[in-house]
Design an enzyme around this catalytic site. Structure first.
Site, PDB file in Angstrom:
ATOM      1  N   LYS A  58       2.418   0.513  -1.135  1.00  0.00           N
ATOM      2  CA  LYS A  58       1.011   0.784  -0.837  1.00  0.00           C
ATOM      3  C   LYS A  58       0.564   0.110   0.461  1.00  0.00           C
ATOM      4  O   LYS A  58      -0.455   0.494   1.031  1.00  0.00           O
ATOM      5  CB  LYS A  58       0.122   0.393  -2.008  1.00  0.00           C
ATOM      6  CG  LYS A  58       0.280   1.351  -3.176  1.00  0.00           C
ATOM      7  CD  LYS A  58      -0.773   1.175  -4.250  1.00  0.00           C
ATOM      8  CE  LYS A  58      -0.689   2.284  -5.289  1.00  0.00           C
ATOM      9  NZ  LYS A  58       0.531   2.213  -6.117  1.00  0.00           N
TER      10      LYS A  58
HETATM   11  C1  LIG Z   1       1.117   3.311  -6.808  1.00  0.00           C
HETATM   12  C2  LIG Z   1       2.569   3.178  -7.158  1.00  0.00           C
HETATM   13  C3  LIG Z   1       3.360   4.300  -7.497  1.00  0.00           C
HETATM   14  C4  LIG Z   1       2.804   5.704  -7.594  1.00  0.00           C
HETATM   15  O1  LIG Z   1       2.496   6.266  -6.346  1.00  0.00           O
HETATM   16  P1  LIG Z   1       1.557   7.552  -6.214  1.00  0.00           P
HETATM   17  O2  LIG Z   1       1.341   7.752  -4.779  1.00  0.00           O
HETATM   18  O3  LIG Z   1       0.282   7.183  -6.949  1.00  0.00           O
HETATM   19  O4  LIG Z   1       2.259   8.685  -6.884  1.00  0.00           O
HETATM   20  C5  LIG Z   1       4.719   4.102  -7.734  1.00  0.00           C
HETATM   21  N1  LIG Z   1       5.264   2.867  -7.704  1.00  0.00           N
HETATM   22  C6  LIG Z   1       4.529   1.764  -7.409  1.00  0.00           C
HETATM   23  C7  LIG Z   1       5.193   0.439  -7.416  1.00  0.00           C
HETATM   24  C8  LIG Z   1       3.163   1.874  -7.131  1.00  0.00           C
HETATM   25  O5  LIG Z   1       2.447   0.773  -6.838  1.00  0.00           O
END
Ligand SMILES: *Cc1c(COP(=O)(O)O)cnc(C)c1O
Length: 438
Positions: A107
């Site tokens: 993220k």
């Molecule tokens: C947010 C997140 C996801 C999911 O990603 P999306 O873009 O919401 O599909 C997967 N793995 C981790 C570790 C995350 O923090």
């Protein structure tokens, strides 16, 4: 470049407005009016380029001259001062490690870019933007560290007291300066309710410019296409193999939507696997074309526990609601908690490599896809969305061994927690925000 709403009834806007608004006034999600294409010669020129040069080339097309190239280049340098390793596991399977940023999860890629764009556009109008976020953990920490020290912005994070891990709490409460953490004596739903109320409070609106930084913002999505382009080009240039299949651990489906953007831009990508846990609303849609979201259930891959993913609206928009076309490009595979644990064990025993539970879901999904005979000619890239140390308990329980904690995580644990405790009453939040203003 202009941006439309997926609900099609708001007026088209610039990247600036789309970034500062987040959600379109008609409740839809912003999408580019057309996806910029890279010609074959342009793509060839990018083979062998650095991550930041590829990121710059993509960002330039999406921001369409609204940011000077020199400034955009600077922003990219500030965003991605860390590596994006592509680790070879066997001759045809690679792990792209997206956890080398400050909060050890992918993220960071979206939040850091969104923060700089927000700061840039706010400065143009000489405004101070207040980013208000309710968080149950991961998004909040990426936003806190993303906006840390960005001029013309400040962040107010609400998190439920005692309901986030110690590590998450440290990440939420130690960014300092322009990042304020509010520890709410309630649950995540209380935090969300309070934030929603602030957005419709006329008195606050007259004093502050509020915005949210959740995953629907188009400026969080665009930068996630960078690492797909980077991996596809790197495999071609370094390993001489092309058109990989990407296996994507999916929750809100922002990550895989960004992958689709990269493919539509012309980067050499063969296919996608949308890997989910027991929250399989999209997986079932990909199978039979019916969208029938189920309530969220809790799993070991907690960041993917989403019953009704927000970015599904964008995916549908890009395929003009054509289920068959979507299912032709994306295979949905759901993985259970017991398979997740077995995969962490199996990959450790075979390669000595420790997967976090989200990455394990994606690894397993790729394995199942290949086992049933699909796309044997395509190399596979498993996106690793978090460092295993972020999900210590699950990984420890699977492997019966300690997991090494990276130094930068330990450093966060040492920092002084700085949070203001408030009750779950809206007035407490309103008072805090008004005093911030003075
Ligand atoms: C947010 C997140 C996801 C999911 O990603 P999306 O873009 O919401 O599909 C997967 N793995 C981790 C570790 C995350 O923090």
């Amino acid at each position: 470049m202009i941006y439309f709403s997926t609900n099609k009834s708001s007026t088209p806007v610039s990247i600036k407005k789309a970034t500062l608004e987040g959600l379109a006034p008609d409740g839809g999600l912003y999408v580019p009016s057309e996806i910029p294409r890279f010609s074959e010669p342009e793509i060839s020129l990018l083979e062998g380029a650095s991550f930041n040069n590829i990121a710059f080339a993509i960002a330039k097309k999406f921001t369409g001259g609204e940011i000077s190239p020199a400034r955009l280049d600077e922003m990219i340098e500030e965003c991605y001062g860390f590596d994006t390793p592509l680790v070879e596991m066997d001759g045809s399977t690679f792990i792209e490690e997206l956890f080398c940023g400050p909060t050890l999860a992918f993220k960071d890629y979206g939040a850091r870019f969104l923060a700089r764009l927000t700061g840039y556009f706010a400065a143009e109008d000489d405004r101070l933007i207040t980013v208000l976020v309710a968080t149950s953990g991961d998004t909040g920490s990426a936003v806190a560290y993303g906006f840390q020290g960005i001029p013309n912005t400040r962040v107010v994070l609400l998190y439920p007291s005692g309901k986030v891990s110690r590590l998450q709490e440290q990440q939420l409460t130690t960014a300092g300066a322009n990042v304020h953490a509010l520890e709410v004596k309630g649950d995540f739903d209380d935090c969300q309710r309070m934030v929603k109320q602030a957005f419709v409070d006329p008195e606050l609106k007259s004093r502050l410019t509020l915005t949210s930084a959740n995953s629907i913002n188009i400026s969080r999505l665009i930068p996630q296409s960078f690492y797909y382009a980077w991996a596809a080009l790197k495999l071609k240039e370094r390993d001489g193999i092309g058109n990989p299949i990407f296996s994507v651990p999916s929750g809100n489906y922002g990550n895989i939507t960004a992958g689709l953007l990269a493919r539509k831009m012309g980067f050499p990508i063969g296919h996608f696997i949308a890997a989910s846990n027991a929250n399989d609303s999209v997986t079932r849609y990909l199978d039979d074309g019916r969208y029938d979201p189920h309530p969220t259930v809790t799993t070991l891959s907690t960041a993917m526990d989403v019953g009704n993913p927000s970015n599904f609206a964008r995916l549908r928009y890009f395929y003009g609601n054509d289920h068959r076309a979507m299912a032709g490009d994306i295979t949905g595979i759901a993985v259970s908690d017991s398979e997740t644990t077995e995969t962490i064990q199996a990959v450790y025993n075979r390669f000595g490599y420790i997967l976090d539970p989200h990455t394990a879901v994606a690894w397993r999904a790729l394995e199942l896809h290949r086992r049933s005979g699909h796309h044997p000619e395509m190399p596979g890239v498993v996106l690793s969305t978090a460092h295993p140390a972020k999900f210590l308990e699950t990984v420890r329980a699977a492997l019966h061994k300690e997991v090494e904690i990276p130094a930068r995580l330990l450093a966060v644990l040492e920092k002084q927690k700085n949070a203001v405790a408030i009750s779950p009453a809206y007035d407490d939040l309103a008072t805090f925000l008004k005093e911030l203003d003075n």
